[in-house]
Design an enzyme around this catalytic site. Sequence first.
Site, short mmCIF file in Angstrom:
data_model
loop_
_atom_site.label_atom_id
_atom_site.label_comp_id
_atom_site.label_asym_id
_atom_site.label_seq_id
_atom_site.Cartn_x
_atom_site.Cartn_y
_atom_site.Cartn_z
N SER A 65 51.83 39.91 39.23
CA SER A 65 50.96 39.74 38.06
C SER A 65 49.54 39.32 38.40
CB SER A 65 51.58 38.75 37.08
OG SER A 65 51.49 37.43 37.59
N LYS A 101 48.59 32.08 37.08
CA LYS A 101 47.78 32.86 36.14
C LYS A 101 46.33 32.38 36.21
CE LYS A 101 51.51 34.84 34.55
NZ LYS A 101 51.84 36.19 34.91
#
Length: 190
Positions: A65, A101
Site C-alpha cells: 500500500s 500510511k
Amino acid sequence: MRAKIKITESMPSVEQVENELKNIRYRKKFWSTLFSTVSILIVVAAFAVLVSTLFFPVVQVAGSSMEPTLKEGDVLILIKSDNVSYGQMCCVSWQNKSLLKRVVGLSGDVIDMDSDGNVYVNGELLDEPYVEKKELGRCEIEFPYQVPEDKIFILGDQRESSVDSRSSAIGCIGKDQIVGKVLFKVWTKE
C-alpha cells in the site's frame, strides 16, 4: 616369601608447581572474562530492547500500500510521537495490526477527492509526488469529509489497493492509535 614393594614419594618440582599455578590462574581469568563479556552483552541487549520498545520501535513493511516509497520487506525505525504533520509517513495500530500510511489531514481539515484521485485539503490541491497513479480507489465515505477532533486522515501511496481512512472499517485514526512516525529506512529488500 613376601615381596617388598618400595614406595617412593616424590615432591613435584618447583617448575611443575609454577606451571600448575599458571594453569589455574589462566582458567580463573578465562572464566572471569567470559562471565564479564556475557554479562555486558546481556545488559546491552536489554538496553537496546528497552530503547527500541519505548522510543524507537522497529517495523518491517508488509504489503504494497505504500509503494513505490516503501516496499515489502523494508525495515523502518520509527520515533514514538503522536505529533504528526502533513505528508509524514506513520505507523498506526488498528485491530492489533500495524498499518503504515501517510498523513493527509489533521483535526478539522476538510478532505475532498475527485473521481481522478486528486486530493484536496481545505480546498487546496495536495501535491503528491510520491503517488505514481492517482485514482479514487475503494472509497466508502462521502466527500467532502471533515476530519473529526483529535483524529487524523491517512492514505496509502498505492491508492488503488490501499485500505485507509477512505474505508469505513478504518476511518480516521485517533492520536492514541499512532505508534510512531517513520524516522528512516534501515534496510531495503532488493
